[in-house]
Design a protein around this motif. Structure first.
Motif, PDB file in Angstrom:
ATOM      1  N   SER A  46      -8.364   2.735  -0.226  1.00  0.00           N
ATOM      2  CA  SER A  46      -7.081   2.468   0.422  1.00  0.00           C
ATOM      3  C   SER A  46      -6.713   0.983   0.477  1.00  0.00           C
ATOM      4  O   SER A  46      -5.577   0.617   0.164  1.00  0.00           O
ATOM      5  CB  SER A  46      -7.077   3.065   1.829  1.00  0.00           C
ATOM      6  OG  SER A  46      -5.844   2.816   2.470  1.00  0.00           O
ATOM      7  N   HIS A  94      -5.938   4.662  -9.186  1.00  0.00           N
ATOM      8  CA  HIS A  94      -5.044   5.468  -8.349  1.00  0.00           C
ATOM      9  C   HIS A  94      -4.545   6.698  -9.118  1.00  0.00           C
ATOM     10  O   HIS A  94      -4.562   7.827  -8.594  1.00  0.00           O
ATOM     11  CB  HIS A  94      -3.863   4.595  -7.910  1.00  0.00           C
ATOM     12  CG  HIS A  94      -2.942   5.245  -6.949  1.00  0.00           C
ATOM     13  ND1 HIS A  94      -1.750   4.683  -6.543  1.00  0.00           N
ATOM     14  CD2 HIS A  94      -3.009   6.435  -6.291  1.00  0.00           C
ATOM     15  CE1 HIS A  94      -1.144   5.484  -5.695  1.00  0.00           C
ATOM     16  NE2 HIS A  94      -1.869   6.562  -5.532  1.00  0.00           N
ATOM     17  N   GLN A 116       0.820  -1.206   0.000  1.00  0.00           N
ATOM     18  CA  GLN A 116       0.000   0.000   0.000  1.00  0.00           C
ATOM     19  C   GLN A 116       0.855   1.257   0.000  1.00  0.00           C
ATOM     20  O   GLN A 116       0.443   2.290  -0.534  1.00  0.00           O
ATOM     21  CB  GLN A 116      -0.921   0.016   1.225  1.00  0.00           C
ATOM     22  CG  GLN A 116      -2.154  -0.850   1.108  1.00  0.00           C
ATOM     23  CD  GLN A 116      -3.017  -0.725   2.343  1.00  0.00           C
ATOM     24  OE1 GLN A 116      -2.654  -1.163   3.435  1.00  0.00           O
ATOM     25  NE2 GLN A 116      -4.160  -0.103   2.181  1.00  0.00           N
ATOM     26  N   ASN A 130      -6.365  -1.351 -10.322  1.00  0.00           N
ATOM     27  CA  ASN A 130      -6.424  -0.436  -9.185  1.00  0.00           C
ATOM     28  C   ASN A 130      -5.419   0.701  -9.315  1.00  0.00           C
ATOM     29  O   ASN A 130      -5.638   1.795  -8.783  1.00  0.00           O
ATOM     30  CB  ASN A 130      -6.181  -1.201  -7.877  1.00  0.00           C
ATOM     31  CG  ASN A 130      -7.292  -2.191  -7.580  1.00  0.00           C
ATOM     32  OD1 ASN A 130      -8.472  -1.871  -7.710  1.00  0.00           O
ATOM     33  ND2 ASN A 130      -6.930  -3.400  -7.183  1.00  0.00           N
ATOM     34  N   ASN A 131      -4.333   0.476 -10.041  1.00  0.00           N
ATOM     35  CA  ASN A 131      -3.368   1.545 -10.264  1.00  0.00           C
ATOM     36  C   ASN A 131      -3.882   2.569 -11.264  1.00  0.00           C
ATOM     37  O   ASN A 131      -3.557   3.755 -11.168  1.00  0.00           O
ATOM     38  CB  ASN A 131      -2.043   0.961 -10.745  1.00  0.00           C
ATOM     39  CG  ASN A 131      -1.373   0.112  -9.687  1.00  0.00           C
ATOM     40  OD1 ASN A 131      -1.509  -1.106  -9.692  1.00  0.00           O
ATOM     41  ND2 ASN A 131      -0.675   0.739  -8.777  1.00  0.00           N
ATOM     42  N   ASP A 157      -5.372  10.633  -8.136  1.00  0.00           N
ATOM     43  CA  ASP A 157      -4.333  11.618  -7.831  1.00  0.00           C
ATOM     44  C   ASP A 157      -4.404  12.816  -8.771  1.00  0.00           C
ATOM     45  O   ASP A 157      -4.154  13.953  -8.362  1.00  0.00           O
ATOM     46  CB  ASP A 157      -2.950  10.961  -7.911  1.00  0.00           C
ATOM     47  CG  ASP A 157      -2.620  10.185  -6.651  1.00  0.00           C
ATOM     48  OD1 ASP A 157      -3.458  10.154  -5.737  1.00  0.00           O
ATOM     49  OD2 ASP A 157      -1.525   9.589  -6.590  1.00  0.00           O
ATOM     50  N   GLU A 172     -11.250   7.971  -0.513  1.00  0.00           N
ATOM     51  CA  GLU A 172      -9.939   7.455  -0.137  1.00  0.00           C
ATOM     52  C   GLU A 172     -10.053   6.268   0.822  1.00  0.00           C
ATOM     53  O   GLU A 172      -9.296   5.299   0.718  1.00  0.00           O
ATOM     54  CB  GLU A 172      -9.100   8.558   0.504  1.00  0.00           C
ATOM     55  CG  GLU A 172      -7.723   8.124   0.984  1.00  0.00           C
ATOM     56  CD  GLU A 172      -6.846   7.580  -0.137  1.00  0.00           C
ATOM     57  OE1 GLU A 172      -6.013   6.700   0.139  1.00  0.00           O
ATOM     58  OE2 GLU A 172      -6.995   8.041  -1.281  1.00  0.00           O
ATOM     59  N   GLN A 195       4.642   4.163  -3.855  1.00  0.00           N
ATOM     60  CA  GLN A 195       4.185   5.283  -4.662  1.00  0.00           C
ATOM     61  C   GLN A 195       4.655   5.091  -6.098  1.00  0.00           C
ATOM     62  O   GLN A 195       5.851   5.168  -6.383  1.00  0.00           O
ATOM     63  CB  GLN A 195       4.737   6.611  -4.133  1.00  0.00           C
ATOM     64  CG  GLN A 195       4.409   7.805  -5.008  1.00  0.00           C
ATOM     65  CD  GLN A 195       2.916   7.991  -5.241  1.00  0.00           C
ATOM     66  OE1 GLN A 195       2.146   7.905  -4.286  1.00  0.00           O
ATOM     67  NE2 GLN A 195       2.514   8.231  -6.475  1.00  0.00           N
ATOM     68  N   CYS A 207       2.453  -1.441 -11.844  1.00  0.00           N
ATOM     69  CA  CYS A 207       1.983  -0.353 -10.973  1.00  0.00           C
ATOM     70  C   CYS A 207       2.286   1.002 -11.614  1.00  0.00           C
ATOM     71  O   CYS A 207       1.420   1.883 -11.684  1.00  0.00           O
ATOM     72  CB  CYS A 207       2.633  -0.450  -9.601  1.00  0.00           C
ATOM     73  SG  CYS A 207       1.972  -1.747  -8.527  1.00  0.00           S
ATOM     74  N   ARG A 248      -5.097  -0.233  -2.885  1.00  0.00           N
ATOM     75  CA  ARG A 248      -3.962   0.465  -3.476  1.00  0.00           C
ATOM     76  C   ARG A 248      -2.826  -0.513  -3.767  1.00  0.00           C
ATOM     77  O   ARG A 248      -2.360  -1.231  -2.876  1.00  0.00           O
ATOM     78  CB  ARG A 248      -3.484   1.563  -2.530  1.00  0.00           C
ATOM     79  CG  ARG A 248      -2.489   2.526  -3.140  1.00  0.00           C
ATOM     80  CD  ARG A 248      -2.002   3.517  -2.085  1.00  0.00           C
ATOM     81  NE  ARG A 248      -3.115   4.237  -1.491  1.00  0.00           N
ATOM     82  CZ  ARG A 248      -3.633   5.359  -1.976  1.00  0.00           C
ATOM     83  NH1 ARG A 248      -3.115   5.880  -3.078  1.00  0.00           N
ATOM     84  NH2 ARG A 248      -4.639   5.955  -1.375  1.00  0.00           N
ATOM     85  N   ASN A 249      -2.406  -0.565  -5.035  1.00  0.00           N
ATOM     86  CA  ASN A 249      -1.324  -1.451  -5.499  1.00  0.00           C
ATOM     87  C   ASN A 249      -1.637  -2.932  -5.291  1.00  0.00           C
ATOM     88  O   ASN A 249      -0.720  -3.755  -5.206  1.00  0.00           O
ATOM     89  CB  ASN A 249       0.005  -1.105  -4.808  1.00  0.00           C
ATOM     90  CG  ASN A 249       0.467   0.294  -5.091  1.00  0.00           C
ATOM     91  OD1 ASN A 249       0.352   0.784  -6.213  1.00  0.00           O
ATOM     92  ND2 ASN A 249       0.985   0.969  -4.076  1.00  0.00           N
ATOM     93  N   TYR A 277      -0.600   3.406 -13.257  1.00  0.00           N
ATOM     94  CA  TYR A 277      -0.714   4.741 -12.673  1.00  0.00           C
ATOM     95  C   TYR A 277      -0.532   5.816 -13.748  1.00  0.00           C
ATOM     96  O   TYR A 277      -1.274   6.800 -13.797  1.00  0.00           O
ATOM     97  CB  TYR A 277       0.343   4.894 -11.583  1.00  0.00           C
ATOM     98  CG  TYR A 277       0.299   6.197 -10.824  1.00  0.00           C
ATOM     99  CD1 TYR A 277      -0.630   6.409  -9.810  1.00  0.00           C
ATOM    100  CD2 TYR A 277       1.192   7.222 -11.111  1.00  0.00           C
ATOM    101  CE1 TYR A 277      -0.663   7.597  -9.099  1.00  0.00           C
ATOM    102  CE2 TYR A 277       1.169   8.412 -10.412  1.00  0.00           C
ATOM    103  CZ  TYR A 277       0.238   8.593  -9.409  1.00  0.00           C
ATOM    104  OH  TYR A 277       0.206   9.778  -8.720  1.00  0.00           O
TER     105      TYR A 277
END
Length: 711
Positions: free
Chosen positions: A241, A200, A59, A196-197, A204, A237, A62, A552, A244-245, A556
Motif C-alpha cells: 500500500s 499493482h 495512493q 510499482n504500477n 489486481d 496489500e 486508480q 502509471c 502504490r503509484n 499497470y
C-alpha cells in the motif's frame, strides 16, 4: 501533555522509565526484509504515517486499463512488428526450444464484442482523460471486468501450437480461476518510474473476485542475486500500500545490468529458485542488456521443462528498445528533467547574463535530450546524430556553441542554455582515440596506474601522442581524474558498444573549452560581449521520480497483461503496448517475442557460440534530427520555455511526450512530399519524355523499392 517538547527538555520533567516507554511507543523499529547475499542488504518497509500528503493523495489514483482488457478478448497472432534479425533460420538455431513450442510468434489481444460479459452489471471503468481518483469517477474496482476464464484454455506445450490461440470465457463461471497462480517479479536493470504500477497490475489481475483462490505476487529481492539464491517474499496489500503509484524500487531492491555478466551465467540456479518457489511466471524488469539475457533464460526454462513462463517489461528511461513505441518510465523522466531545465532557463533569462551548461543522461541516440529540447527549446543541444552526420570533431562542436553565443551577444542577449547528453563524448572520434590510448598506457606502464591515486598525470601525458596530449591537457584537472578512473575501472571503448561516462562531468569540459575559445575571440577582437556561465548535472534525478499518470497507466497495463500471458502459458515475450499517442482507452496490447528484438550475427565456424544482443533503437533523420529545426526556431532566435512540473490532475495531466507524436507528424509530411514528387514525375513523363530518361528514372525508382523491401 508535553509531547511537543524535545526529549532533552522533557527529561527535566519526566522520569527515565516513563520517557523510555513513551519513546518506544512513538518510534517503533521499522520493519525490513533481510537479504543475506555476499554483501547483506536490508529492504526497509515504508510506513503509511510517514508518507507526505502528495504521496497519500497519489495512493488513491486508480490506473486506467485499455478497453481491450476490460471485456471479452482472445489472443491471436500478430505479424506487424517484424524482426531485427532477418534470418529466421538463425533465430530458430539460437532458440530451438522456443521455436519447437511455437513461442516465437508475436501475439495480440483483441476484443470479442459478440460475447456477453457476466460482469456487465459492475460499475464502468474510469474513462481516459478523467482524473482516475475515487472522488472524480466511479467504479475503481471496475478493472475486474476483464474477467476471463483462462482455466479452460489448454496450456501450451510441445504438442499444442500457439498460433491463433484463443482465451475465451467459460460458459460456467464457477469453473474459472481454480488455480492459485504465483508470479514472481525481479528488477535486474536500473530502476525507473512505474515499477510499482507493474506490481499493482499483477496484484489486481491475480486477485480478481472471480478467482476461487487468489494469486500471489512473489517479489525476488535484490535482482539477480536474489534470483540465484532464492531470496523472495510474498507481497500482501499492507506491505504494498505505501508503494502504490509511488517512485523508487526499495520494495524489492534491484541489481545492476553489469551483474548479469558475473552472476547471470549459471541459469540453473535461477531455474532452481523458480521451481522451489513454485512460480507459474517470472516477470523481468529491465532494458536492452537485461532482456538479451531474459531471452536466454526463457529458452533455458523451456529446454529444461521448467514450468515457469518468462515475461519481460520494456523498462528503460532511455526509450531505446527496438520495436517498442515508448518504454515505461520515459514519460516521467523526460518531464522531470524538462521541469528542472525549464527552471534553469527561467533563471538564466531573468539574470540576462548567464549561460547554463546542463548535462542530462543520454546514450548514443540521446532520446532524453531530444525530448527535453523539444519541451524547453535550448539554444544548443548536442545530438550525436548531427555529430555523425556532419562528421564534427570536438573543436568544431566548441565552435558551434561559441557561434551561437556570439550571435546572441550581438543582439544584447547574453544568456542561454546548452544541453549535453552525458554520453556525448563517447561518440566524438578524438575522444574515442584518446580513451584507447590511455587504456593502452595503463595496461603497459604500471607506474602510470600507480600515479592515479595521487592525480599525477605527468606519466600519462608524456606517453600520449602529441594531438591526444594537447587535447587531454586542455581538460580541467577534475575531469582528467574522472576520465582516468573510468578507463582504469572499465577499460576503453574498444570492443564495447559504449563506454559509460555518466560519472564524467562533460558539462565542465565544454564549459572550459567555450571559455577558452571566447577568450581567444576577445583577443582577436571578434567577440566583445560578456560571458558568465554555470554548470549543472542531472544524472540520477529522474529514476525514482513519482510516475506520471501516463506511466502509471502504462505500468499497470503491462503488469495486468503479463498476468494474462502467464495464465495463457505464454513465455519468452516482451509485453508491448501500442498506439500510445491515443487515449488509454484505445491502446493495443500484445506480446513481442524477445527473439524479435535481438541482433544476431552468424558465426562462420561451427561450434562457436552466438551471443545475442539488443541494439539501441534508432530514429529516422526526419524524426528528431534534420527536421527538428522545423519544430523550433533557429538556435540564436529561440525563446526559452519552462514546461513546469509534471501534472497529476487538470488539463495538462494527459499530455504525452513530444517525440511520441513527432515521428508520426514528420512521416506524414514526408509522405506528402513523396506524393507530390510522384505526381510531378507522372505529369512530366506523360509530356513526351525521352525513353532513355524514363529508363533512368525507372532504375532509380526500382532501387528505392528494393531498399524499402530490405528494411
Amino acid at each position: 501533555p508535553l509531547a511537543w517538547k524535545s526529549y532533552p527538555l522533557r527529561a527535566v520533567y519526566t522520569e527515565v522509565d516513563e520517557l523510555a516507554r513513551e519513546a518506544g511507543q512513538n518510534m517503533p523499529e521499522p520493519s525490513y526484509f533481510g537479504v543475506p547475499l555476499r554483501r547483506p542488504s536490508k529492504l526497509g518497509r515504508r510506513r503509511e504515517a510517514l508518507l507526505s500528503p502528495l504521496q497519500r493523495w497519489r495512493q488513491s489514483y486508480q490506473p486506467v486499463l485499455p478497453k481491450v482488457l476490460r471485456g471479452g478478448f482472445r489472443i491471436v497472432e500478430d505479424h506487424r512488428k517484424g524482426c531485427m534479425t532477418a534470418d529466421p533460420d538463425l533465430i530458430n538455431r539460437v532458440f530451438p526450444s522456443l521455436c519447437r513450442t511455437e513461442n516465437l510468434k508475436a501475439l495480440k489481444i483483441i476484443s470479442v464484442f459478440e460475447e456477453q460479459s457476466v460482469l456487465e452489471m459492475l460499475p464502468a471503468l474510469p474513462v481516459a482523460g478523467s482524473s482516475g481518483y475515487p472522488d472524480a469517477t466511479s467504479g475503481t474496482r471496475a478493472h475486474a471486468a476483464v474477467v476471463q476464464s483462462l482455466g479452460d484454455s489448454p496450456a501450451v506445450d510441445e504438442s499444442t501450437p500457439a498460433g491463433d490461440a484463443e482465451m475465451r470465457r467459460s460458459s460456467s463461471p464457477a469453473s474459472a480461476f481454480k488455480k492459485a497462480m504465483r508470479i514472481g517479479i525481479a528488477i535486474l536493470g536500473k530502476p525507473g518510474p512505474g515499477v510499482n504500477n507493474v506490481i499493482h497490475g499483477m496484484m489486481d489481475y491475480l486477485n480478481l473476485p472471480e478467482r476461487h483462490i487468489p494469486g500471489t505476487v512473489v517479489c525476488v529481492a535484490m535482482g539477480i542475486g536474489g534470483l540465484r539464491a532464492g531470496h523472495t517474499f510474498e507481497l500482501d496489500e499492507k506491505t504494498f500500500s505505501p508503494h502504490r503509484n509511488q517512485g523508487g524500487c526499495d520494495l524489492i531492491g534491484q541489481s545492476e545490468p553489469s551483474d548479469l555478466r558475473t552472476l547471470g551465467e549459471d541459469l540453473s540456479l535461477c531455474a532452481r529458485t523458480a521451481i522451489e518457489k513454485n512460480l507459474d511466471g517470472l516477470v523481468i524488469w529491465g532494458g536492452r542488456n537485461v532482456h538479451a539475457w531474459t531471452s536466454r533464460l526463457a529458452e533455458y526454462f523451456v529446454e529444461h521443462q521448467v514450468p515457469t513462463r518468462v515475461l519481460a517489461v520494456p523498462a528503460s528511461t532511455q526509450s531505446d528498445l527496438p520495436l517498442v513505441e515508448q518504454t515505461l518510465g520515459y514519460d516521467t523522466v523526460c518531464k522531470h528533467y524538462a521541469s528542472i531545465v525549464g527552471n534553469l532557463t527561467t533563471q538564466a533569462a531573468s539574470a540576462g547574463k548567464l549561460w547554463c551548461f546542463i548535462r542530462i543522461p543520454g546514450r548514443s541516440m540521446s532520446h532524453i535530450a531530444a525530448e527535453v529540447a523539444l519541451q524547453t527549446h535550448p539554444h544548443v543541444v548536442l545530438m550525436v546524430s548531427e555529430l555523425e552526420q556532419q562528421n564534427m570533431n570536438i573543436t568544431e562542436v566548441t565552435q558551434l556553441i561559441c557561434n551561437v553565443i556570439e550571435t546572441r551577444a550581438r543582439e544584447d542577449k547574453n544568456y542561454g542554455m546548452v544541453l549535453i547528453p552525458d554520453q556525448f563524448l563517447a561518440s566524438v572520434r578524438e575522444m574515442r582515440r584518446l580513451f584507447e590510448e590511455i587504456d593502452e598506457i595503463l595496461q603497459a606502464v604500471p607506474e602510470a596506474e600507480h600515479a592515479l591515486a595521487s592525480n599525477d598525470f605527468g606519466t600519462i601525458l608524456g606517453l600520449l601522442p602529441p594531438l591526444s596530449r594537447a587535447l587531454f591537457q586542455g581538460f580541467p584537472e577534475r575531469t582528467k581524474a574522472q576520465i582516468l578512473q573510468v578507463i582504469d575501472e572499465r577499460g576503453s571503448q574498444k570492443g564495447k558498444e559504449t563506454l559509460d561516462l555518466s560519472t564524467v562531468e562533460t558539462e565542465i569540459i565544454f564549459q572550459s573549452f567555450v571559455e577558452a575559445e571566447l577568450t581567444r575571440r576577445v583577443v582577436l577582437g571578434t567577440y566583445k560581449g560578456p560571458f558568465q556561465s554555470i554548470s549543472y548535472s542531472l544524472p540520477y534525478h529522474g529514476r525514482a521520480a513519482m510516475p506520471t499518470n501516463f506511466d502509471c497507466d502504462l505500468g499497470y497495463t503491462i503488469g495486468y497483461a503479463a498476468g494474462i500471458f502467464v495464465d495463457a502459458s505464454r513465455t519468452g515475450l516482451l509485453v508491448d503496448v501500442c498506439h500510445l499517442k491515443e487515449d488509454v482507452e484505445d491502446w493495443e496490447v500484445g506480446g513481442t517475442p524477445l527473439s524479435s528484438l535481438l541482433t544476431l550475427q552468424d558465426v562462420p565456424r561451427s561450434g562457436e557460440k552466438i551471443h545475442p544482443k539488443i541494439g539501441p533503437k534508432g530514429r529516422l533523420r526526419y524524426d528528431i534530427g534534420v527536421d527538428e529545426g522545423r519544430c523550433m526556431p533557429e538556435p540564436s532566435q529561440r525563446t526559452l520555455v519552462s514546461p513546469g512540473p509534471a501534472q497529476f490532475e487538470g488539463p495538462c495531466a494527459g499530455q504525452k511526450t513530444q517525440t511520441l507524436r513527432l515521428p508520426q507528424l514528420q512521416r506524414v509530411r514526408q509522405m506528402e512530399r513523396t506524393e507530390r514528387l510522384v505526381s510531378e514525375l507522372k505529369a512530366k513523363a506523360s509530356a513526351g519524355c525521352p525513353p532513355e530518361v524514363l529508363q533512368a528514372i525507372k532504375q532509380l525508382l526500382q532501387g528505392g523499392t528494393d531498399l524499402l523491401r530490405q528494411l
